[in-house]
Motif scaffolding. Structure first.
Motif, mmCIF file in Angstrom:
data_model
loop_
_atom_site.group_PDB
_atom_site.id
_atom_site.type_symbol
_atom_site.label_atom_id
_atom_site.label_comp_id
_atom_site.label_asym_id
_atom_site.label_seq_id
_atom_site.Cartn_x
_atom_site.Cartn_y
_atom_site.Cartn_z
ATOM 1 N N GLN A 1 0.932 -1.333 0.103
ATOM 2 C CA GLN A 1 -0.072 0.102 0.120
ATOM 3 C C GLN A 1 0.879 1.186 -0.005
ATOM 4 O OE1 GLN A 1 -2.480 0.323 3.423
ATOM 5 N NE2 GLN A 1 -3.371 2.168 2.777
ATOM 6 N N ILE A 2 1.848 1.127 0.980
ATOM 7 C CA ILE A 2 2.846 2.329 0.832
ATOM 8 C C ILE A 2 3.375 2.715 -0.592
ATOM 9 C CG2 ILE A 2 5.139 3.155 1.749
ATOM 10 C CD1 ILE A 2 4.435 1.696 4.281
ATOM 11 N N LYS A 3 3.946 1.720 -1.263
ATOM 12 C CA LYS A 3 4.537 1.678 -2.476
ATOM 13 C C LYS A 3 3.398 2.205 -3.593
ATOM 14 C CE LYS A 3 6.965 -0.763 -5.807
ATOM 15 N NZ LYS A 3 7.633 -2.134 -6.633
ATOM 16 N N PRO B 1 2.930 7.923 -6.362
ATOM 17 C CA PRO B 1 2.456 9.159 -6.679
ATOM 18 C C PRO B 1 3.386 10.221 -6.483
ATOM 19 C CG PRO B 1 0.731 7.794 -5.322
ATOM 20 C CD PRO B 1 2.116 7.099 -5.454
ATOM 21 N N VAL B 2 4.262 10.148 -5.627
ATOM 22 C CA VAL B 2 5.434 11.192 -5.585
ATOM 23 C C VAL B 2 5.922 11.339 -6.730
ATOM 24 C CG1 VAL B 2 7.406 11.811 -4.079
ATOM 25 C CG2 VAL B 2 5.194 11.012 -2.947
ATOM 26 N N THR C 1 7.894 20.224 -6.125
ATOM 27 C CA THR C 1 7.701 19.215 -4.570
ATOM 28 C C THR C 1 8.451 18.290 -4.778
ATOM 29 O OG1 THR C 1 5.058 19.769 -4.854
ATOM 30 C CG2 THR C 1 5.719 18.022 -3.538
ATOM 31 N N ARG C 2 8.687 17.557 -5.799
ATOM 32 C CA ARG C 2 9.750 16.518 -6.005
ATOM 33 C C ARG C 2 11.121 17.168 -5.418
ATOM 34 N NH1 ARG C 2 7.940 15.343 -10.762
ATOM 35 N NH2 ARG C 2 9.883 15.634 -11.774
ATOM 36 N N ASN C 3 11.669 18.175 -5.971
ATOM 37 C CA ASN C 3 12.835 18.671 -5.461
ATOM 38 C C ASN C 3 12.908 19.155 -3.865
ATOM 39 O OD1 ASN C 3 13.910 18.633 -7.973
ATOM 40 N ND2 ASN C 3 13.237 20.737 -8.209
ATOM 41 N N LEU C 4 11.703 19.656 -3.394
ATOM 42 C CA LEU C 4 11.599 19.903 -1.905
ATOM 43 C C LEU C 4 11.836 18.671 -1.211
ATOM 44 C CD1 LEU C 4 11.062 21.545 0.520
ATOM 45 C CD2 LEU C 4 8.319 21.052 0.056
ATOM 46 N N ILE C 5 11.132 17.341 -1.675
ATOM 47 C CA ILE C 5 11.229 16.152 -0.955
ATOM 48 C C ILE C 5 12.555 15.767 -1.237
ATOM 49 C CG2 ILE C 5 10.447 13.657 -0.971
ATOM 50 C CD1 ILE C 5 7.845 14.737 -1.647
ATOM 51 N N SER C 6 13.281 15.690 -2.024
ATOM 52 C CA SER C 6 14.707 15.330 -2.162
ATOM 53 C C SER C 6 15.745 16.033 -1.321
ATOM 54 C CB SER C 6 15.236 15.571 -3.675
ATOM 55 O OG SER C 6 14.346 14.749 -4.788
ATOM 56 N N ARG C 7 15.442 17.349 -1.253
ATOM 57 C CA ARG C 7 16.332 18.318 -0.394
ATOM 58 C C ARG C 7 16.001 17.570 1.339
ATOM 59 N NH1 ARG C 7 14.559 22.512 -3.586
ATOM 60 N NH2 ARG C 7 12.987 23.120 -2.279
#
Length: 530
Positions: free
Chosen positions: A254-256, A262-263, A270-276
Protein backbone atom coordinates in the motif's frame (compact mmCIF):
# COMPACT_ATOMS: atom_id res chain seq x y z
CA UNK A 1 110.86 63.04 74.36
CA UNK A 2 110.32 59.35 73.51
CA UNK A 3 108.47 56.56 75.26
CA UNK A 4 107.48 53.01 74.41
CA UNK A 5 103.73 52.25 74.20
CA UNK A 6 104.18 49.03 76.12
CA UNK A 7 105.41 51.04 79.07
CA UNK A 8 101.98 52.67 79.44
CA UNK A 9 100.56 49.61 81.19
CA UNK A 10 101.67 47.80 84.25
CA UNK A 11 101.69 44.36 82.58
CA UNK A 12 101.88 43.44 78.88
CA UNK A 13 99.92 40.51 77.44
CA UNK A 14 103.13 39.06 76.03
CA UNK A 15 105.20 39.43 79.17
CA UNK A 16 105.97 36.70 81.60
CA UNK A 17 104.39 37.63 84.92
CA UNK A 18 107.08 35.88 86.88
CA UNK A 19 109.79 37.98 85.30
CA UNK A 20 108.24 41.31 86.29
CA UNK A 21 109.09 43.12 89.42
CA UNK A 22 106.31 43.29 91.97
CA UNK A 23 107.54 46.58 93.36
CA UNK A 24 105.22 49.57 92.86
CA UNK A 25 106.60 51.99 90.23
CA UNK A 26 108.14 55.11 91.69
CA UNK A 27 106.08 58.29 91.34
CA UNK A 28 109.24 60.02 90.36
CA UNK A 29 109.64 57.86 87.29
CA UNK A 30 106.05 57.63 85.96
CA UNK A 31 102.88 59.63 85.85
CA UNK A 32 99.62 57.65 86.24
CA UNK A 33 96.78 59.01 84.14
CA UNK A 34 93.94 56.78 85.48
CA UNK A 35 95.23 56.18 88.90
CA UNK A 36 91.79 55.93 90.52
CA UNK A 37 90.34 53.36 88.09
CA UNK A 38 90.22 49.81 89.45
CA UNK A 39 88.60 47.84 86.63
CA UNK A 40 91.09 48.63 83.90
CA UNK A 41 94.89 48.72 83.79
CA UNK A 42 96.38 52.02 84.83
CA UNK A 43 97.90 54.20 82.14
CA UNK A 44 101.35 55.42 82.99
CA UNK A 45 103.58 57.80 81.19
CA UNK A 46 107.34 58.20 81.86
CA UNK A 47 108.08 61.38 83.65
CA UNK A 48 110.36 63.87 81.84
CA UNK A 49 113.18 65.06 84.08
CA UNK A 50 114.38 68.56 83.73
CA UNK A 51 117.76 68.82 82.33
CA UNK A 52 120.14 71.05 84.08
CA UNK A 53 120.94 73.76 81.72
CA UNK A 54 124.56 74.26 81.33
CA UNK A 55 126.53 76.67 79.50
CA UNK A 56 127.05 74.23 76.69
CA UNK A 57 124.25 71.97 75.28
CA UNK A 58 124.39 69.11 72.94
CA UNK A 59 124.10 70.07 69.35
CA UNK A 60 122.62 67.88 66.65
CA UNK A 61 124.58 66.99 63.63
CA UNK A 62 123.48 68.51 60.37
CA UNK A 63 121.87 65.33 58.97
CA UNK A 64 119.72 64.74 62.07
CA UNK A 65 118.75 68.40 62.17
CA UNK A 66 117.63 68.21 58.52
CA UNK A 67 115.50 65.10 59.19
CA UNK A 68 113.79 66.70 62.18
CA UNK A 69 112.96 69.78 60.13
CA UNK A 70 111.27 67.61 57.55
CA UNK A 71 108.97 65.85 60.09
CA UNK A 72 105.31 66.92 60.21
CA UNK A 73 104.53 66.20 63.81
CA UNK A 74 101.05 67.71 63.54
CA UNK A 75 100.00 64.81 61.34
CA UNK A 76 101.05 62.34 64.05
CA UNK A 77 99.31 64.03 66.99
CA UNK A 78 95.77 65.30 67.53
CA UNK A 79 95.42 68.85 66.29
CA UNK A 80 95.70 71.16 69.22
CA UNK A 81 96.07 74.80 68.36
CA UNK A 82 97.40 75.51 71.79
CA UNK A 83 100.40 73.16 71.57
CA UNK A 84 103.59 74.58 70.08
CA UNK A 85 105.93 72.54 68.03
CA UNK A 86 109.50 72.77 69.19
CA UNK A 87 112.34 72.07 66.80
CA UNK A 88 115.90 72.16 68.20
CA UNK A 89 118.16 74.54 66.44
CA UNK A 90 121.38 73.69 64.69
CA UNK A 91 124.88 75.21 64.74
CA UNK A 92 124.41 76.57 68.21
CA UNK A 93 121.17 78.33 67.32
CA UNK A 94 117.62 77.39 68.43
CA UNK A 95 114.62 77.39 66.13
CA UNK A 96 111.07 77.47 67.35
CA UNK A 97 107.97 76.79 65.07
CA UNK A 98 104.61 77.59 66.49
CA UNK A 99 101.37 76.21 65.01
CA UNK A 100 99.81 78.57 62.53
CA UNK A 101 97.29 81.17 63.74
CA UNK A 102 97.96 80.22 67.36
CA UNK A 103 99.92 81.54 70.18
CA UNK A 104 101.40 79.56 73.04
CA UNK A 105 99.20 79.43 76.06
CA UNK A 106 100.27 81.18 79.17
CA UNK A 107 101.09 77.87 80.73
CA UNK A 108 103.66 77.20 78.02
CA UNK A 109 106.14 79.85 78.94
CA UNK A 110 109.40 79.00 77.38
CA UNK A 111 112.47 78.75 79.37
CA UNK A 112 115.25 79.92 77.18
CA UNK A 113 118.85 79.46 77.94
CA UNK A 114 121.65 81.30 76.44
CA UNK A 115 122.36 81.44 72.76
CA UNK A 116 122.84 78.06 71.22
CA UNK A 117 120.63 76.34 73.79
CA UNK A 118 117.41 74.39 73.13
CA UNK A 119 113.95 75.79 74.04
CA UNK A 120 112.36 73.47 76.57
CA UNK A 121 108.85 73.14 78.03
CA UNK A 122 107.76 71.43 81.13
CA UNK A 123 106.65 67.85 80.37
CA UNK A 124 103.81 68.11 82.88
CA UNK A 125 102.42 71.06 81.01
CA UNK A 126 102.65 69.20 77.71
CA UNK A 127 101.01 66.12 79.23
CA UNK A 128 98.24 68.22 80.69
CA UNK A 129 97.65 69.92 77.35
CA UNK A 130 97.61 66.59 75.54
CA UNK A 131 95.19 65.18 78.08
CA UNK A 132 92.89 68.16 77.80
CA UNK A 133 93.02 67.97 74.02
CA UNK A 134 92.28 64.26 73.97
CA UNK A 135 89.45 64.61 76.46
CA UNK A 136 87.99 67.51 74.50
CA UNK A 137 88.29 65.56 71.28
CA UNK A 138 86.72 62.45 72.82
CA UNK A 139 83.91 64.51 74.30
CA UNK A 140 83.26 66.11 70.94
CA UNK A 141 83.36 62.70 69.24
CA UNK A 142 80.97 61.34 71.86
CA UNK A 143 78.62 64.27 71.28
CA UNK A 144 78.80 63.85 67.51
CA UNK A 145 78.35 60.10 67.80
CA UNK A 146 75.36 60.51 70.11
CA UNK A 147 73.85 63.00 67.69
CA UNK A 148 74.36 60.60 64.78
CA UNK A 149 72.96 57.69 66.76
CA UNK A 150 69.94 59.77 67.72
CA UNK A 151 69.48 60.83 64.09
CA UNK A 152 69.69 57.21 62.92
CA UNK A 153 67.23 56.13 65.60
CA UNK A 154 64.84 58.90 64.66
CA UNK A 155 65.07 58.01 60.96
CA UNK A 156 64.66 54.33 61.76
CA UNK A 157 61.67 55.07 63.98
CA UNK A 158 60.06 57.14 61.22
CA UNK A 159 60.76 54.41 58.66
CA UNK A 160 59.30 51.79 61.00
CA UNK A 161 56.21 53.91 61.59
CA UNK A 162 55.84 54.45 57.85
CA UNK A 163 56.24 50.72 57.21
CA UNK A 164 53.64 49.89 59.85
CA UNK A 165 51.29 52.50 58.44
CA UNK A 166 51.60 51.01 54.93
CA UNK A 167 51.22 47.47 56.28
CA UNK A 168 48.12 48.57 58.16
CA UNK A 169 46.68 50.11 54.97
CA UNK A 170 47.47 46.93 52.99
CA UNK A 171 45.96 44.81 55.76
CA UNK A 172 42.79 46.89 55.81
CA UNK A 173 42.54 46.70 52.02
CA UNK A 174 43.02 42.92 52.11
CA UNK A 175 40.41 42.64 54.84
CA UNK A 176 38.00 44.69 52.74
CA UNK A 177 38.65 42.52 49.67
CA UNK A 178 38.34 39.33 51.74
CA UNK A 179 35.16 40.59 53.37
CA UNK A 180 33.67 41.53 49.99
CA UNK A 181 34.63 38.16 48.48
CA UNK A 182 33.21 36.34 51.49
CA UNK A 183 29.96 38.26 51.19
CA UNK A 184 29.79 37.51 47.46
CA UNK A 185 30.52 33.82 48.09
CA UNK A 186 27.91 33.68 50.84
CA UNK A 187 25.37 35.31 48.55
CA UNK A 188 26.27 32.90 45.75
CA UNK A 189 26.01 29.93 48.11
CA UNK A 190 22.61 31.12 49.27
CA UNK A 191 21.43 31.46 45.67
CA UNK A 192 22.80 28.03 44.77
CA UNK A 193 21.27 26.51 47.87
CA UNK A 194 17.89 28.08 47.10
CA UNK A 195 18.16 26.88 43.50
CA UNK A 196 19.17 23.40 44.66
CA UNK A 197 16.26 23.23 47.10
CA UNK A 198 13.88 24.43 44.41
CA UNK A 199 15.21 21.88 41.92
CA UNK A 200 15.13 19.17 44.57
CA UNK A 201 11.52 19.99 45.36
CA UNK A 202 10.63 19.96 41.66
CA UNK A 203 12.51 16.71 41.15
CA UNK A 204 10.82 15.08 44.13
CA UNK A 205 7.43 16.25 42.92
CA UNK A 206 8.21 14.93 39.46
CA UNK A 207 9.42 11.60 40.85
CA UNK A 208 6.33 11.24 43.01
CA UNK A 209 4.10 11.94 40.03
CA UNK A 210 6.06 9.52 37.85
CA UNK A 211 5.97 6.89 40.57
CA UNK A 212 2.23 7.16 40.91
CA UNK A 213 1.78 7.00 37.16
CA UNK A 214 4.19 4.08 36.92
CA UNK A 215 2.31 2.23 39.64
CA UNK A 216 -0.92 2.77 37.78
CA UNK A 217 0.69 1.62 34.56
CA UNK A 218 2.25 -1.38 36.27
CA UNK A 219 -1.11 -2.40 37.67
CA UNK A 220 -2.56 -2.39 34.20
CA UNK A 221 0.42 -4.30 32.81
CA UNK A 222 0.27 -6.83 35.64
CA UNK A 223 -3.38 -7.47 34.98
CA UNK A 224 -2.55 -8.05 31.33
CA UNK A 225 0.35 -10.39 32.18
CA UNK A 226 -1.54 -12.32 34.82
CA UNK A 227 -4.39 -12.87 32.41
CA UNK A 228 -1.98 -14.14 29.76
CA UNK A 229 -0.13 -16.33 32.25
CA UNK A 230 -3.38 -17.81 33.53
CA UNK A 231 -4.60 -18.70 30.10
CA UNK A 232 -1.24 -20.09 29.01
CA UNK A 233 -0.83 -21.20 25.41
CA UNK A 234 -4.44 -20.54 24.69
CA UNK A 235 -3.62 -16.81 24.61
CA UNK A 236 -1.11 -17.23 21.80
CA UNK A 237 -3.27 -17.12 18.77
CA UNK A 238 -0.84 -17.91 15.97
CA UNK A 239 -3.52 -17.34 13.37
CA UNK A 240 -3.99 -13.81 14.69
CA UNK A 241 -0.21 -13.33 14.62
CA UNK A 242 -0.11 -14.51 11.02
CA UNK A 243 -2.97 -12.18 10.20
CA UNK A 244 -1.03 -9.26 11.70
CA UNK A 245 2.02 -10.32 9.72
CA UNK A 246 0.15 -10.21 6.41
CA UNK A 247 -1.46 -6.95 7.38
CA UNK A 248 1.95 -5.31 7.55
CA UNK A 249 3.08 -7.07 4.38
CA UNK A 250 0.09 -5.59 2.62
CA UNK A 251 0.91 -2.24 4.19
CA UNK A 252 4.26 -2.26 2.39
CA UNK A 253 2.45 -2.74 -0.92
CA UNK A 254 0.00 0.00 0.00
CA UNK A 255 2.85 2.38 0.83
CA UNK A 256 4.41 1.71 -2.55
CA UNK A 257 1.15 2.18 -4.34
CA UNK A 258 -0.29 5.16 -2.44
CA UNK A 259 2.82 7.08 -1.42
CA UNK A 260 5.96 6.18 -3.34
CA UNK A 261 4.51 5.96 -6.84
CA UNK A 262 2.31 9.09 -6.63
CA UNK A 263 5.25 11.19 -5.42
CA UNK A 264 7.10 10.36 -8.62
CA UNK A 265 4.25 11.99 -10.54
CA UNK A 266 4.18 15.20 -8.47
CA UNK A 267 5.34 18.55 -9.80
CA UNK A 268 9.05 19.26 -10.00
CA UNK A 269 9.07 21.80 -7.17
CA UNK A 270 7.51 19.35 -4.72
CA UNK A 271 9.82 16.54 -5.77
CA UNK A 272 12.83 18.84 -5.36
CA UNK A 273 11.59 19.82 -1.90
CA UNK A 274 11.24 16.17 -0.91
CA UNK A 275 14.66 15.35 -2.31
CA UNK A 276 16.25 18.17 -0.32
CA UNK A 277 14.56 16.94 2.85
CA UNK A 278 15.74 13.42 2.17
CA UNK A 279 19.34 14.58 1.82
CA UNK A 280 19.09 16.53 5.09
CA UNK A 281 17.31 13.80 7.06
CA UNK A 282 19.41 10.81 6.04
CA UNK A 283 22.70 11.79 7.81
CA UNK A 284 20.96 12.77 11.07
CA UNK A 285 20.60 9.20 12.28
CA UNK A 286 24.30 8.56 11.89
CA UNK A 287 25.12 11.70 13.89
CA UNK A 288 23.54 10.39 17.09
CA UNK A 289 25.88 9.92 20.05
CA UNK A 290 25.52 9.06 23.73
CA UNK A 291 24.78 12.73 24.47
CA UNK A 292 21.27 13.89 25.32
CA UNK A 293 22.19 17.37 24.13
CA UNK A 294 23.15 16.05 20.70
CA UNK A 295 19.93 14.05 20.61
CA UNK A 296 17.86 17.15 21.36
CA UNK A 297 19.63 19.08 18.60
CA UNK A 298 18.99 16.39 15.98
CA UNK A 299 15.43 15.87 17.20
CA UNK A 300 14.65 19.59 16.84
CA UNK A 301 16.13 19.66 13.35
CA UNK A 302 14.07 16.65 12.25
CA UNK A 303 10.90 18.15 13.71
CA UNK A 304 11.51 21.26 11.69
CA UNK A 305 12.09 19.35 8.46
CA UNK A 306 8.99 17.18 8.86
CA UNK A 307 6.78 20.11 9.87
CA UNK A 308 7.70 21.88 6.63
CA UNK A 309 5.97 19.11 4.65
CA UNK A 310 2.68 19.03 6.60
CA UNK A 311 1.01 21.36 4.15
CA UNK A 312 1.23 18.57 1.56
CA UNK A 313 -0.15 15.29 2.95
CA UNK A 314 1.52 13.12 0.33
CA UNK A 315 4.93 14.72 0.86
CA UNK A 316 4.40 14.46 4.62
CA UNK A 317 3.70 10.68 4.48
CA UNK A 318 6.57 10.14 2.04
CA UNK A 319 9.01 11.80 4.47
CA UNK A 320 7.67 9.73 7.41
CA UNK A 321 8.00 6.53 5.35
CA UNK A 322 11.59 7.49 4.55
CA UNK A 323 12.28 8.07 8.27
CA UNK A 324 10.82 4.61 9.08
CA UNK A 325 13.08 2.98 6.49
CA UNK A 326 16.09 4.92 7.84
CA UNK A 327 15.41 3.84 11.45
CA UNK A 328 15.16 0.16 10.56
CA UNK A 329 18.20 0.36 8.31
CA UNK A 330 20.23 2.03 11.07
CA UNK A 331 19.24 -0.74 13.50
CA UNK A 332 20.30 -3.57 11.16
CA UNK A 333 23.62 -1.94 10.32
CA UNK A 334 24.98 0.09 13.24
CA UNK A 335 23.06 -1.39 16.17
CA UNK A 336 24.03 -4.91 15.15
CA UNK A 337 27.67 -3.89 15.67
CA UNK A 338 27.18 -1.58 18.67
CA UNK A 339 24.00 -2.58 20.54
CA UNK A 340 24.19 0.29 23.09
CA UNK A 341 23.80 2.78 20.22
CA UNK A 342 20.15 1.67 20.14
CA UNK A 343 19.37 3.90 23.14
CA UNK A 344 19.68 7.34 21.46
CA UNK A 345 18.13 5.93 18.27
CA UNK A 346 15.19 4.52 20.23
CA UNK A 347 14.64 7.85 22.05
CA UNK A 348 14.58 9.65 18.73
CA UNK A 349 12.17 7.10 17.23
CA UNK A 350 9.85 7.36 20.24
CA UNK A 351 9.85 11.18 20.09
CA UNK A 352 9.02 11.04 16.38
CA UNK A 353 6.16 8.54 16.89
CA UNK A 354 4.71 10.69 19.67
CA UNK A 355 4.81 13.86 17.53
CA UNK A 356 3.76 12.13 14.30
CA UNK A 357 1.34 9.23 15.10
CA UNK A 358 1.27 8.12 11.43
CA UNK A 359 4.88 7.02 11.78
CA UNK A 360 4.05 4.03 14.02
CA UNK A 361 2.18 2.10 11.33
CA UNK A 362 4.84 2.86 8.73
CA UNK A 363 7.63 1.83 11.09
CA UNK A 364 5.93 -1.43 12.15
CA UNK A 365 5.40 -2.33 8.49
CA UNK A 366 9.11 -1.84 7.79
CA UNK A 367 10.03 -3.84 10.89
CA UNK A 368 7.76 -6.78 10.17
CA UNK A 369 8.91 -6.88 6.56
CA UNK A 370 12.57 -7.24 7.59
CA UNK A 371 12.23 -8.81 11.07
CA UNK A 372 8.92 -10.54 11.82
CA UNK A 373 10.30 -11.60 15.23
CA UNK A 374 9.14 -8.25 16.63
CA UNK A 375 5.54 -9.51 16.55
CA UNK A 376 6.46 -13.10 17.45
CA UNK A 377 5.83 -14.44 13.96
CA UNK A 378 7.61 -17.61 12.86
CA UNK A 379 7.22 -19.81 9.82
CA UNK A 380 9.07 -22.69 8.28
CA UNK A 381 12.16 -21.63 6.31
CA UNK A 382 12.49 -24.78 4.29
CA UNK A 383 10.93 -23.02 1.30
CA UNK A 384 11.91 -19.93 -0.68
CA UNK A 385 8.76 -18.17 0.42
CA UNK A 386 9.35 -19.12 4.02
CA UNK A 387 12.84 -17.59 4.01
CA UNK A 388 11.55 -14.47 2.30
CA UNK A 389 8.77 -14.10 4.86
CA UNK A 390 11.30 -14.37 7.70
CA UNK A 391 13.40 -11.56 6.24
CA UNK A 392 16.28 -13.46 4.65
CA UNK A 393 18.23 -11.56 1.97
CA UNK A 394 19.85 -12.75 -1.22
CA UNK A 395 23.42 -11.85 -2.08
CA UNK A 396 24.54 -10.41 -5.39
CA UNK A 397 24.88 -13.94 -6.75
CA UNK A 398 21.23 -14.62 -5.84
CA UNK A 399 22.25 -16.94 -3.00
CA UNK A 400 20.77 -16.63 0.48
CA UNK A 401 22.96 -14.73 2.95
CA UNK A 402 24.95 -16.57 5.58
CA UNK A 403 23.15 -17.52 8.77
CA UNK A 404 25.54 -15.48 10.89
CA UNK A 405 24.81 -12.32 8.93
CA UNK A 406 21.09 -12.95 9.15
CA UNK A 407 21.20 -13.51 12.92
CA UNK A 408 23.19 -10.29 13.47
CA UNK A 409 20.70 -8.25 11.46
CA UNK A 410 17.75 -9.73 13.33
CA UNK A 411 19.46 -9.06 16.65
CA UNK A 412 20.08 -5.40 15.78
CA UNK A 413 16.47 -4.76 14.75
CA UNK A 414 15.03 -6.54 17.82
CA UNK A 415 17.38 -4.53 20.04
CA UNK A 416 15.97 -1.22 18.78
CA UNK A 417 12.41 -2.54 19.11
CA UNK A 418 13.02 -3.76 22.68
CA UNK A 419 14.60 -0.45 23.81
CA UNK A 420 11.64 1.54 22.48
CA UNK A 421 9.20 -0.68 24.42
CA UNK A 422 10.98 -0.14 27.73
CA UNK A 423 11.41 3.66 27.37
CA UNK A 424 8.93 5.70 29.43
CA UNK A 425 6.85 8.47 27.97
CA UNK A 426 7.85 12.07 28.83
CA UNK A 427 6.19 13.07 32.10
CA UNK A 428 4.18 15.86 30.51
CA UNK A 429 2.63 13.43 28.01
CA UNK A 430 1.66 10.54 30.27
CA UNK A 431 -1.88 11.76 30.78
CA UNK A 432 -2.28 13.04 27.24
CA UNK A 433 -1.59 9.97 25.12
CA UNK A 434 -0.62 6.31 25.26
CA UNK A 435 2.80 4.87 24.62
CA UNK A 436 2.94 3.87 20.92
CA UNK A 437 4.91 0.69 21.75
CA UNK A 438 4.58 -0.04 25.50
CA UNK A 439 6.51 -2.74 27.31
CA UNK A 440 3.62 -5.16 26.85
CA UNK A 441 4.95 -5.57 23.29
CA UNK A 442 8.07 -7.11 24.83
CA UNK A 443 5.93 -9.49 26.83
CA UNK A 444 4.14 -10.58 23.64
CA UNK A 445 7.46 -11.09 21.85
CA UNK A 446 8.83 -13.35 24.62
CA UNK A 447 5.62 -15.26 25.21
CA UNK A 448 5.00 -15.93 21.53
CA UNK A 449 8.54 -17.18 20.92
CA UNK A 450 8.33 -19.33 24.09
CA UNK A 451 5.07 -20.85 22.79
CA UNK A 452 6.42 -21.45 19.29
CA UNK A 453 6.48 -25.06 18.17
CA UNK A 454 9.85 -26.70 18.89
CA UNK A 455 10.26 -27.85 15.30
CA UNK A 456 10.18 -24.23 14.12
CA UNK A 457 12.77 -22.94 16.61
CA UNK A 458 16.18 -22.11 15.14
CA UNK A 459 19.37 -20.52 16.43
CA UNK A 460 17.98 -17.19 15.22
CA UNK A 461 15.20 -17.31 17.82
CA UNK A 462 17.71 -17.55 20.65
CA UNK A 463 19.93 -14.85 19.14
CA UNK A 464 16.85 -12.60 19.07
CA UNK A 465 16.01 -13.49 22.69
CA UNK A 466 19.61 -12.74 23.76
CA UNK A 467 19.52 -9.36 22.02
CA UNK A 468 16.21 -8.54 23.65
CA UNK A 469 17.60 -9.60 27.05
CA UNK A 470 20.55 -7.18 26.74
CA UNK A 471 18.29 -4.31 25.68
CA UNK A 472 15.23 -4.59 27.95
CA UNK A 473 15.38 -7.43 30.51
CA UNK A 474 16.33 -5.11 33.37
CA UNK A 475 13.38 -2.76 32.84
CA UNK A 476 11.08 -5.70 32.01
CA UNK A 477 11.86 -7.23 35.39
CA UNK A 478 11.24 -3.89 37.12
CA UNK A 479 7.89 -3.55 35.40
CA UNK A 480 6.50 -7.08 35.92
CA UNK A 481 8.41 -8.26 38.98
CA UNK A 482 7.50 -11.90 39.85
CA UNK A 483 5.65 -12.50 36.61
CA UNK A 484 8.73 -11.29 34.74
CA UNK A 485 10.88 -13.73 36.72
CA UNK A 486 8.65 -16.61 35.59
CA UNK A 487 8.86 -15.63 31.93
CA UNK A 488 12.60 -14.97 32.03
CA UNK A 489 13.13 -18.31 33.73
CA UNK A 490 10.96 -19.96 31.08
CA UNK A 491 12.94 -18.66 28.08
CA UNK A 492 16.35 -18.78 29.79
CA UNK A 493 16.09 -22.24 31.28
CA UNK A 494 13.17 -24.30 30.00
CA UNK A 495 13.35 -23.18 26.39
CA UNK A 496 17.13 -23.54 26.13
CA UNK A 497 16.95 -26.98 27.72
CA UNK A 498 14.34 -28.05 25.19
CA UNK A 499 16.82 -27.51 22.32
CA UNK A 500 19.95 -28.68 24.14
CA UNK A 501 20.54 -31.42 21.56
CA UNK A 502 20.75 -28.90 18.72
CA UNK A 503 23.62 -27.08 20.49
CA UNK A 504 22.54 -23.66 19.30
CA UNK A 505 25.12 -20.95 20.00
CA UNK A 506 22.37 -18.44 20.66
CA UNK A 507 20.77 -20.77 23.20
CA UNK A 508 24.08 -21.20 25.02
CA UNK A 509 24.53 -17.42 25.31
CA UNK A 510 20.96 -16.94 26.49
CA UNK A 511 21.52 -19.49 29.24
CA UNK A 512 24.69 -17.64 30.32
CA UNK A 513 22.69 -14.41 30.57
CA UNK A 514 20.13 -16.16 32.75
CA UNK A 515 22.84 -17.55 35.06
CA UNK A 516 24.44 -14.11 35.37
CA UNK A 517 21.05 -12.70 36.36
CA UNK A 518 20.71 -15.30 39.11
CA UNK A 519 24.22 -14.63 40.48
CA UNK A 520 24.89 -10.92 39.98
CA UNK A 521 21.70 -9.41 38.60
CA UNK A 522 20.64 -8.20 35.17
CA UNK A 523 22.86 -5.71 33.39
CA UNK A 524 21.51 -3.07 31.04
CA UNK A 525 22.88 -0.53 28.57
CA UNK A 526 24.71 2.47 30.06
CA UNK A 527 22.55 5.56 30.33
CA UNK A 528 23.15 8.57 28.12
CA UNK A 529 25.03 11.60 29.43
CA UNK A 530 23.91 15.20 29.41
Amino acid sequence: MRFVFDELYDISDDEDISSLSTTEPSPDEYTFVNEKEVDIPRLKLPRQHRRQLSGSSEELDAETDQLLRQLDLRAKLPTVKSIPTVVPGSSGQSSERILENSAPPSSFVSKTASAGSVTLYDSNDILSALTDSLVSKMNQLDIDNSAQVQAVRTAKKKAEEERRRKEEEVRKQQEEVTKRKREEEDAKKRRLEEQRKRQEAERKLKEDREQQEQLSRNEQEKAFVEEHARRGKAVTDFKAIEKTFWHYKDKILQIKKEIVEPVKKMDVDTRNLISRHKRKINPKFGQLTNSNQQLQTIQTELFGLVDQTKSNQLAYLWVLNFIAKALVHQSETEVRVKPESALPLAKLALALMIRYPELKELLMARWVKKCPFVIGYTCNIDTEQGRSNMGWKRNSDEKWEEGTSYDERMGGMVTLFAVITRLPLPVELIHQQQHPLPISHSWRLLARIANTSRNLLTNSHFVVLGSWWDAAALQFHQAYSKQAQKLLQLVGDNLTSAVAEQKYVGAARLRILMEEWQTSGIKGFPEMID
